[in-house]
Design an enzyme around this catalytic site. Structure first.
Site, PDB file in Angstrom:
ATOM      1  N   GLU A  33       6.266  16.092  -0.773  1.00 55.26           N
ATOM      2  CA  GLU A  33       6.152  15.685   0.624  1.00 55.26           C
ATOM      3  C   GLU A  33       7.524  15.758   1.294  1.00 55.26           C
ATOM      4  O   GLU A  33       8.533  15.376   0.692  1.00 55.26           O
ATOM      5  CB  GLU A  33       5.626  14.243   0.665  1.00 55.26           C
ATOM      6  CG  GLU A  33       5.436  13.649   2.028  1.00 55.26           C
ATOM      7  CD  GLU A  33       5.019  12.187   1.939  1.00 55.26           C
ATOM      8  OE1 GLU A  33       4.124  11.783   2.687  1.00 55.26           O
ATOM      9  OE2 GLU A  33       5.604  11.434   1.114  1.00 55.26           O
ATOM     10  N   HIS A  35      10.769  14.861   3.200  1.00 61.41           N
ATOM     11  CA  HIS A  35      11.516  13.608   3.359  1.00 61.41           C
ATOM     12  C   HIS A  35      12.717  13.826   4.285  1.00 61.41           C
ATOM     13  O   HIS A  35      13.818  13.345   4.025  1.00 61.41           O
ATOM     14  CB  HIS A  35      11.979  13.078   1.999  1.00 61.41           C
ATOM     15  CG  HIS A  35      10.895  12.391   1.232  1.00 61.41           C
ATOM     16  ND1 HIS A  35       9.889  13.088   0.590  1.00 61.41           N
ATOM     17  CD2 HIS A  35      10.631  11.077   1.012  1.00 61.41           C
ATOM     18  CE1 HIS A  35       9.071  12.233   0.005  1.00 61.41           C
ATOM     19  NE2 HIS A  35       9.490  11.004   0.248  1.00 61.41           N
ATOM     20  N   ASP A  44       9.328  11.421  -4.350  1.00 62.49           N
ATOM     21  CA  ASP A  44       8.195  10.603  -4.801  1.00 62.49           C
ATOM     22  C   ASP A  44       7.834  10.870  -6.253  1.00 62.49           C
ATOM     23  O   ASP A  44       7.116  10.075  -6.873  1.00 62.49           O
ATOM     24  CB  ASP A  44       6.969  10.861  -3.921  1.00 62.49           C
ATOM     25  CG  ASP A  44       7.132  10.321  -2.513  1.00 62.49           C
ATOM     26  OD1 ASP A  44       8.169   9.700  -2.224  1.00 62.49           O
ATOM     27  OD2 ASP A  44       6.221  10.534  -1.687  1.00 62.49           O
ATOM     28  N   HIS A 120       4.289   7.069  -4.313  1.00 62.56           N
ATOM     29  CA  HIS A 120       3.800   7.595  -3.034  1.00 62.56           C
ATOM     30  C   HIS A 120       2.727   6.645  -2.522  1.00 62.56           C
ATOM     31  O   HIS A 120       1.648   6.526  -3.130  1.00 62.56           O
ATOM     32  CB  HIS A 120       3.231   8.999  -3.273  1.00 62.56           C
ATOM     33  CG  HIS A 120       2.621   9.667  -2.085  1.00 62.56           C
ATOM     34  ND1 HIS A 120       3.342   9.998  -0.956  1.00 62.56           N
ATOM     35  CD2 HIS A 120       1.346  10.089  -1.864  1.00 62.56           C
ATOM     36  CE1 HIS A 120       2.531  10.611  -0.098  1.00 62.56           C
ATOM     37  NE2 HIS A 120       1.323  10.664  -0.606  1.00 62.56           N
ATOM     38  N   GLU A 122       0.442   6.519  -0.354  1.00 54.22           N
ATOM     39  CA  GLU A 122      -0.925   6.964  -0.107  1.00 54.22           C
ATOM     40  C   GLU A 122      -1.768   7.097  -1.377  1.00 54.22           C
ATOM     41  O   GLU A 122      -3.001   7.146  -1.318  1.00 54.22           O
ATOM     42  CB  GLU A 122      -0.913   8.312   0.633  1.00 54.22           C
ATOM     43  CG  GLU A 122      -0.472   8.211   2.092  1.00 54.22           C
ATOM     44  CD  GLU A 122       1.014   8.345   2.294  1.00 54.22           C
ATOM     45  OE1 GLU A 122       1.430   8.767   3.379  1.00 54.22           O
ATOM     46  OE2 GLU A 122       1.791   8.008   1.360  1.00 54.22           O
ATOM     47  N   HIS A 176       9.901   5.759   5.062  1.00 56.21           N
ATOM     48  CA  HIS A 176       9.757   7.132   4.575  1.00 56.21           C
ATOM     49  C   HIS A 176      10.960   7.983   4.974  1.00 56.21           C
ATOM     50  O   HIS A 176      11.236   8.176   6.153  1.00 56.21           O
ATOM     51  CB  HIS A 176       8.482   7.766   5.146  1.00 56.21           C
ATOM     52  CG  HIS A 176       8.319   9.196   4.745  1.00 56.21           C
ATOM     53  ND1 HIS A 176       7.967   9.558   3.464  1.00 56.21           N
ATOM     54  CD2 HIS A 176       8.485  10.348   5.421  1.00 56.21           C
ATOM     55  CE1 HIS A 176       7.912  10.869   3.376  1.00 56.21           C
ATOM     56  NE2 HIS A 176       8.235  11.382   4.561  1.00 56.21           N
ATOM     57  N   GLU A 181      14.736   5.416   0.061  1.00 57.91           N
ATOM     58  CA  GLU A 181      14.565   6.603  -0.773  1.00 57.91           C
ATOM     59  C   GLU A 181      15.836   7.445  -0.829  1.00 57.91           C
ATOM     60  O   GLU A 181      16.190   7.978  -1.894  1.00 57.91           O
ATOM     61  CB  GLU A 181      13.397   7.442  -0.255  1.00 57.91           C
ATOM     62  CG  GLU A 181      12.042   6.783  -0.461  1.00 57.91           C
ATOM     63  CD  GLU A 181      10.905   7.592   0.127  1.00 57.91           C
ATOM     64  OE1 GLU A 181       9.964   7.895  -0.617  1.00 57.91           O
ATOM     65  OE2 GLU A 181      10.959   7.912   1.336  1.00 57.91           O
TER      66      GLU A 181
END
Length: 257
Positions: A33, A35, A44, A120, A122, A176, A181
């Site tokens: 994904e 970032h 992730d 992650h 989700e 995010h 992160e």
């Protein structure tokens, strides 16, 4: 134990280490994904993988399974959305069935305890469903298994948050590609972060609903939901130390409530 990664073992050594279900198997699960323009597509995956390996090194009788890299669809209000190039996601049923199949294979080897480390947001309910389905299947077959499911950020205390975000914390929902992160990646994989490309954005705000198809205008062009500019490797080390020690404390040998 110096080598805790199952993928680097020969099958005979793996069999000896896991006979009679004597090891917990840690399975990191992440996503590919975006970032932001300053960071690679795989935090992730890399972050829960690193945490898993460190936990297994520090705890007794734990092994790390190869990570599952593809996660459930990025959502606008938590990951920027599924329309950014590079973000490569799967459906909930695909992830659920894949995790179920992988865990079933490890059960077939004789393993009985598992730790799923999610990287992650989700993925969460997909992993719940896979775990629940496997536990019920095994119970019907008179096989007793136990699955611990966690997201690494749940082990971060308010005290650490205040140190990482001295100007105030705007919440996990907009982290995010932000300080959390980015700081961890600066600590574990600095070669995959280029802070000269980092873009300042104000913390994202969203209406109290989702919309389909998703609206790209809800997200800053950078793809991040908050600014990564105050990220440091030192903050990453602080976060990681707390996550790793917390998981070891709670899920080490003889884990209980």
């Amino acid at each position: 134990m110096s080598n805790v990664k199952i993928e680097n073992m020969d099958w005979v050594s793996y069999k000896e280490l896991t006979e009679n279900g004597k090891c917990k198997i840690i399975l990191p699960i992440g996503a590919i994904e975006q970032h932001g323009p300053h960071m690679s597509l795989n935090p992730d995956v890399l972050i829960p993988g690193h945490i898993a390996e460190q936990v297994a090194q520090k705890a007794d009788k734990m092994l790390v399974a190869p990570a599952i890299s593809y996660g459930y669809k990025s959502q606008v209000k938590s990951g920027g959305g599924n329309f950014f190039p590079g973000t490569t996601c799967v459906s909930s049923s695909s992830l659920e069935n894949y995790v179920f199949d992988v865990l079933q294979a490890y059960v077939n080897h004789g393993n009985r305890e598992f730790i799923l480390i999610n990287g992650h947001f989700e993925n969460s309910m997909c992993l719940c469903e896979a775990a629940d389905k496997l536990v019920n299947k095994c119970k019907a077959e008179n096989i007793s298994i136990k699955i611990y499911l966690l997201s690494y950020w749940d082990f971060i205390s308010e005290e650490t948050i205040s140190q990482v975000f001295p100007d105030g914390f705007t919440g996990w929902a907009v982290e995010h590609g932000g300080v959390l992160e980015t700081s961890i990646m600066l600590k574990i994989h600095p070669e995959l972060v280029d802070m000269s490309k980092a873009v300042h954005v104000e913390p994202a705000t969203f209406p109290p609903y989702d919309i389909f198809p998703p609206d790209p205008s809800w997200v800053a062009p950078s793809g991040t939901l908050s600014s990564p500019l105050k990220s440091t490797a030192e903050k990453g080390a602080l976060i990681l130390d707390e996550c790793i020690s917390g998981i070891v404390k709670h899920l080490g040998q003889g884990a209980s409530r």
